[in-house]
Design an enzyme around this catalytic site. Structure first.
Site, short mmCIF file in Angstrom:
data_model
loop_
_atom_site.label_atom_id
_atom_site.label_comp_id
_atom_site.label_asym_id
_atom_site.label_seq_id
_atom_site.Cartn_x
_atom_site.Cartn_y
_atom_site.Cartn_z
CE LYS A 221 -39.44 -0.89 14.86
NZ LYS A 221 -40.13 -1.60 15.95
CD GLU A 270 -47.62 -6.18 16.26
OE1 GLU A 270 -46.87 -6.79 15.46
OE2 GLU A 270 -47.45 -5.00 16.58
C1 LIG Z 1 -43.18 -6.60 10.44
C2 LIG Z 1 -43.27 -7.80 10.98
O1 LIG Z 1 -43.17 -8.06 12.31
C3 LIG Z 1 -42.94 -7.00 13.23
C4 LIG Z 1 -41.51 -6.77 13.42
C5 LIG Z 1 -40.79 -7.36 14.44
C6 LIG Z 1 -39.30 -7.16 14.58
O2 LIG Z 1 -38.68 -6.54 13.70
O3 LIG Z 1 -38.71 -7.64 15.56
C7 LIG Z 1 -41.45 -8.17 15.37
C8 LIG Z 1 -42.80 -8.29 15.35
C9 LIG Z 1 -43.63 -7.40 14.53
O4 LIG Z 1 -43.84 -6.24 15.24
C10 LIG Z 1 -43.54 -9.01 10.14
O5 LIG Z 1 -43.62 -10.11 10.68
O6 LIG Z 1 -43.69 -8.87 8.92
#
Ligand SMILES: C=C(O[C@@H]1C=C(C(=O)O)C=C[C@H]1O)C(=O)O
Ligand SMILES: [Mg+2]
Length: 462
Positions: A221, A270
């Site tokens: 990832k 988060e």
């Molecule tokens: C990286 C970000 O968010 C992250 C990425 C996510 C995803 O790809 O589903 C969801 C929440 C966060 O862990 C962001 O908001 O910039």
């Protein structure tokens, strides 16, 4: 001039002005008797009738200003000025800074507010003013917690001479505090130009390259981020904007840190970790779908979020990492059996908390070093993902996807610094990222990037 907005304090309690004045007078009386005690933090705090911390901050030009509200709404801090600022040049110095914070605070009920960059290095380009880590002990602090609202002052100095200077400065600043005035009138903000640092074709190309790397087996990832720069027709009223953002982000951490005329601000759903005494909680939050237009559609999307193999995989990489990183530090780790869903105003995420009791001797520095950056914002394996990000992303992340929070010996809490922007006068840089895993499709990821920017964009133009 009537701004048409509520004053800092509410008008239906006319006696509050005097109660605020009494609180300030009480603090002034105590400070006047303070004597220099080598290397010791002096702190005093008094109860205060409720004040909206963001309106209060907007009404005061006393840099550096800072704001923190945690996701559970159990702690809100607003700070004016600095009693002590601690910085780190690199990741290698985080432990020393955290240690310094703990010895400096000692038994006092104070917090440092600050954070660290994404990559453990000082900011570059637009972020040049932000070091690798920066923590500020506010000189004047407005706090809201379970005990109510309080006004506090912190004074710390290394020499008698500095002590006298800081004490005078603190007294002057306290005398200038206002609680009952309307915040200054602010013209409405319009976006005059938007510059995207990555368009859809470039994004699709990066995703293709990441997917190739994943197919090759060396990566599982990587989080790809982009930046959007806004040019505004008037300087952004940071705290007013954050107030709008906060209103639509109830289940989020909200923060703003001022640094040499710039602000880093945002509302993130988060948590990196929170620690109260020896009790620690962290979590995995990843995998995204939009909210539905109707309750039925919203439930259908929620089902998709919980069942779709790509979304499950995207989230599980974070869950496993967080679990593996925290496991050596805790005696008991408790986590629900199944992932839940966090619903924000425009999007929803998969979510799984993880709590435990820290083993003796484990400190915030270990938690910070091993957890940050998680695969929610970097990728997995961490090193491979970080290298790919540096190679692919056109602009430095600075503190975006770093972490921002509060630190004290008894209680520390950090948010993952996403859904955020760097602001300097009329210029605003918004960031968003998406986790790319096997099964990612460029159009869907692009839409997710756009959706993550929307909440911030809407808060800018009221
Ligand atoms: C990286 C970000 O968010 C992250 C990425 C996510 C995803 O790809 O589903 C969801 C929440 C966060 O862990 C962001 O908001 O910039
Ligand atoms: Mg995603």
């Amino acid at each position: 001039m009537d701004s048409g907005r509520p004053p800092v304090t509410s008008r239906d309690t006319p006696a509050q002005g005097t109660a605020h004045d009494r609180a300030v007078a009480d603090l002034l009386g105590r400070i006047k008797n303070w004597q220099f005690r080598d290397g010791t933090l002096l702190r005093a705090s008094v109860p205060l009738p409720p004040v909206d911390p963001l309106l209060w901050l907007q009404a005061h030009e006393q840099p550096p200003r800072c704001y923190w509200r945690n996701r559970d709404h159990t702690l809100t801090l607003a700070g004016l000025g600095s009693a002590c600022t601690l910085e780190a040049r690199s990741e290698a110095h985080y432990a020393a800074v955290l240690h310094r914070i703990n010895t400096l605070i000692g038994d006092e009920d104070a917090f440092f507010v600050g954070g660290v960059s994404f990559d453990g290095r000082p900011g570059r380009e637009a972020w040049a003013r932000f070091p690798a880590a920066l923590f500020v002990l506010p000189a004047i602090e407005l706090r809201q917690d379970e005990a109510g609202c309080r006004l506090a002052v912190n004074l710390w100095a290394e020499s008698q001479q500095a002590f006298m200077r800081e004490k005078t400065r603190l007294i002057t600043a306290l005398c200038q505090l206002r609680f009952d005035a309307d915040p200054p009138w602010e013209p409405p903000v319009r976006i005059s130009r938007r510059e995207d640092h990555m368009d859809f074709p470039a994004c699709a190309e990066h995703i293709g390259a990441i997917l190739e790397r994943i197919a090759g087996g060396s990566l599982r990832k990587a989080v790809l981020a982009r930046r959007v720069q806004l040019h505004l027709d008037t300087p952004l009223p940071v705290f007013t904007t954050l107030r709008r953002l906060r209103a639509g982000s109830t289940d989020s951490f909200c923060f703003a840190l001022e640094r040499d005329g710039q602000f880093y601000m945002g509302c993130s759903p988060e948590r990196l970790f929170s620690r109260i005494d020896r009790h620690v909680c962290t979590e995995s939050l990843a995998g995204t779908v939009r909210r539905g237009e109707t309750p039925e559609e919203d439930r259908r999307l929620e089902r998709l979020l919980l069942d779709d193999p790509k979304l499950v995989h995207e989230h599980e990489l974070v869950t496993r990492y967080v679990h593996d990183q925290i496991a050596p530090w805790v005696t008991r780790a408790e986590t629900p059996e199944h992932a839940g869903v966090v619903k924000l105003d425009r999007i929803q995420h998969r979510y799984l908390p993880l709590c435990g009791t820290l083993r003796p001797g484990v400190m915030d520095e270990q938690l910070l070093r091993t957890l940050h950056p998680t695969p929610a914002v970097c990728g997995f394996p961490r090193r491979e993902a970080r290298e790919l990000i540096l190679e692919r992303e056109p602009v430095p992340r600075g503190w975006y996807s770093g972490t921002v929070g509060v630190v004290s010996p008894r209680h520390s809490e950090f948010a993952v610094a996403i859904r955020s922007a760097l602001v300097e006068g009329n210029r605003m840089m918004l960031y968003s990222g998406v986790g790319i895993v096997d099964g990612s499709r460029p159009e869907a990821e692009w839409n997710e990037l756009e959706a993550k920017l929307e909440t911030l964009l809407c808060a800018v133009e009221n």
